[in-house]
Design an enzyme around this catalytic site. Structure first.
Site, PDB file in Angstrom:
ATOM      1  CG  HIS A   1      54.459  65.122  10.299  1.00  0.00           C
ATOM      2  ND1 HIS A   1      54.740  65.189  11.532  1.00  0.00           N
ATOM      3  CD2 HIS A   1      52.789  65.732  10.363  1.00  0.00           C
ATOM      4  CE1 HIS A   1      53.383  65.146  12.807  1.00  0.00           C
ATOM      5  NE2 HIS A   1      52.342  65.721  11.396  1.00  0.00           N
TER       6      HIS A   1
ATOM      7  CE1 TYR B   1      54.145  71.095  15.300  1.00  0.00           C
ATOM      8  CE2 TYR B   1      56.131  71.332  16.995  1.00  0.00           C
ATOM      9  CZ  TYR B   1      55.211  71.266  15.635  1.00  0.00           C
ATOM     10  OH  TYR B   1      55.002  69.755  15.273  1.00  0.00           O
TER      11      TYR B   1
ATOM     12  CG  HIS C   1      55.612  61.559  13.930  1.00  0.00           C
ATOM     13  ND1 HIS C   1      57.123  61.572  14.136  1.00  0.00           N
ATOM     14  CD2 HIS C   1      55.753  62.497  13.519  1.00  0.00           C
ATOM     15  CE1 HIS C   1      57.561  62.827  13.365  1.00  0.00           C
ATOM     16  NE2 HIS C   1      57.257  63.395  13.486  1.00  0.00           N
TER      17      HIS C   1
ATOM     18  CB  CYS D   1      57.037  63.266   9.796  1.00  0.00           C
ATOM     19  SG  CYS D   1      58.462  64.312  10.182  1.00  0.00           S
TER      20      CYS D   1
ATOM     21  CG  ASP E   1      56.916  68.911  11.504  1.00  0.00           C
ATOM     22  OD1 ASP E   1      55.926  69.597  12.078  1.00  0.00           O
ATOM     23  OD2 ASP E   1      56.891  68.026  11.007  1.00  0.00           O
ATOM     24  CG  HIS E   2      59.477  70.787  13.831  1.00  0.00           C
ATOM     25  ND1 HIS E   2      60.900  69.986  14.054  1.00  0.00           N
ATOM     26  CD2 HIS E   2      58.916  70.703  13.815  1.00  0.00           C
ATOM     27  CE1 HIS E   2      59.865  69.712  14.099  1.00  0.00           C
ATOM     28  NE2 HIS E   2      59.139  69.735  14.665  1.00  0.00           N
TER      29      HIS E   2
HETATM   30  C1  DNO Z   1      57.326  67.056  16.664  1.00  0.00           C
HETATM   31  C2  DNO Z   1      55.972  66.253  16.300  1.00  0.00           C
HETATM   32  C3  DNO Z   1      56.084  65.274  16.613  1.00  0.00           C
HETATM   33  C4  DNO Z   1      55.226  64.397  16.893  1.00  0.00           C
HETATM   34  C5  DNO Z   1      54.678  62.969  17.695  1.00  0.00           C
HETATM   35  C6  DNO Z   1      53.853  61.868  17.070  1.00  0.00           C
HETATM   36  O1  DNO Z   1      56.890  68.512  15.817  1.00  0.00           O
HETATM   37  O2  DNO Z   1      56.221  65.549  14.716  1.00  0.00           O
HETATM   38  O3  DNO Z   1      56.201  64.698  18.369  1.00  0.00           O
HETATM   39  O4  DNO Z   1      53.961  64.644  17.123  1.00  0.00           O
HETATM   40  O5  DNO Z   1      55.729  62.381  17.070  1.00  0.00           O
HETATM   41  O6  DNO Z   1      53.688  61.189  18.715  1.00  0.00           O
END
Ligand code: DNO
Length: 345
Positions: A261, A320, A196, A234, A306-307
């Site tokens: 992501h 989340y 990531h 991401c 993602d978020h």
């Molecule tokens: C946050 C996530 C990160 C991710 C880590 C992967 O929302 O995208 O915390 O899980 O960095 O190790």
């Protein structure tokens, strides 16, 4: 492409039975959360997690994250034993059909934000980052939203001291050492590692961050060419650095991106941003362009929204909650369907 949804295990307030009802959902991205970092994940705990997913007909092919112990990042002598444990966890996960492991190599802190509930005019709220505000914080006495506050202040102090003077080059070498140590387990199981990016992608509190943009990836693949050494694309993390052109990067990195992501951000300053809904018109990243680049370049990995924002009165785990991520998933599925059909016609 397989659409997935992050699920924080049995403690998550969102039940698997709800996740299953999101259109297009194939599986969850989850983890074993109650084993101390550095120890081997026992078969029984993985089996239990898998049985919960099976019961709701959801796949468990992606793990996020198997955390990397700080001693590995620091290159301490104990790393060899810890890397062996990590490889053992990979082998255990392989027995349950896991195909991809997301991890990061950020020293001490994971993702950082300065506000978890920034209000938007439409009544929703989301996470945001203000660089000056962050710079004003004292890393030795941090109570920041978001990251896992599992260190006591003494431990945190000790870690910050241990990292002092560490260069980007040393941290990168420690990453390469780690990857070379676990690649045999990936070869055996077929599991892809997906690093990531650093979030946000710049140094924090004097700590080096090394996965920040295209140059980092070129260096990473050159150092460890094994194809099991891949990435999590991401968009929200990388996109926070204005020099990262995500449409171009998605195209160049598609084949080595085993996980994506797909998150939107909206700039509010040079290094400041607020998270927002996934649509292109909600923020600063061209989500259509990113999906098109991925599809055109043959992306064949896992995707997750993602978020998300808090909407419809939900007060979810920051980033989340259920509703906005579910909307994000259906939007992204729509983009993929349209682009894929366009490509084929
Ligand atoms: C946050 C996530 C990160 C991710 C880590 C992967 O929302 O995208 O915390 O899980 O960095 O190790």
């Amino acid at each position: 492409m397989k659409m997935t949804f992050r699920w924080y295990g049995e403690k998550d307030s969102i039940p698997l039975s709800y996740i299953r009802q999101i259109p297009g959902m194939t599986g969850v991205v989850t983890a074993v959360y109650d084993v101390p970092v550095g120890e081997v994940w026992p078969i029984e705990k993985i089996a239990h997690l898998k049985s919960l997913c099976d019961a709701e007909s959801l796949e468990m092919e992606v793990i996020e994250s198997v955390p990397v112990h700080e001693d590995i990042k620091l290159g301490r002598p104990s790393r060899d034993k810890l890397i062996k444990n990590y490889a053992e966890t990979i082998r255990n996960l392989g027995k349950f059909g896991v195909k991809c492991i997301c991890y990061n190599f950020m020293p001490v802190f994971d993702w950082l934000r300065t506000n978890l509930h920034t209000a938007s005019p439409d009544g929703s709220n989301a996470l945001s980052y203000n660089h000056e505000e962050l710079m004003r914080l004292d890393p030795h006495n941090l109570h920041l939203p978001g990251w896992d506050e599992s260190y006591t202040s003494d431990e945190l102090q000790g870690l910050l001291t241990a990292y002092s003077g560490m260069t980007h080059e040393q941290l990168f070498e420690n990453l390469v050492y780690f990857l070379n140590g676990i690649m045999p387990a990936c070869d055996e199981t077929g599991i892809n590692m997906a690093i990531h990016p650093d979030d946000p992608p710049w140094d924090m509190f004097g700590l080096p961050r090394i996965i920040t943009g295209m140059e980092s990836y070129k260096k990473l693949f050159a150092a460890v060419p094994n194809l099991h050494n891949g990435i999590t694309l991401c968009t929200g993390s990388l996109g926070a650095a204005r020099e990262n052109d995500l449409v171009e990067m998605a195209s160049l990195l598609a084949k080595r991106s085993y996980f994506a992501h797909l998150r939107q951000i909206k700039f509010s300053g040079e290094k400041d941003f607020c998270e927002c809904g996934h649509r292109t018109d909600a923020g600063s990243l061209d989500m259509y362009g990113i999906v098109k680049s991925l599809v055109d370049a043959g992306f064949d990995g896992y995707v997750r929204p993602d978020h998300g924002r808090n909407i419809w009165g939900e007060d979810g785990k920051p980033g989340y909650g259920l509703y906005d991520r579910a909307l994000g998933a259906t939007y992204l599925c729509g983009l993929f369907e349209a682009v894929e059909k366009g490509v084929k016609s």
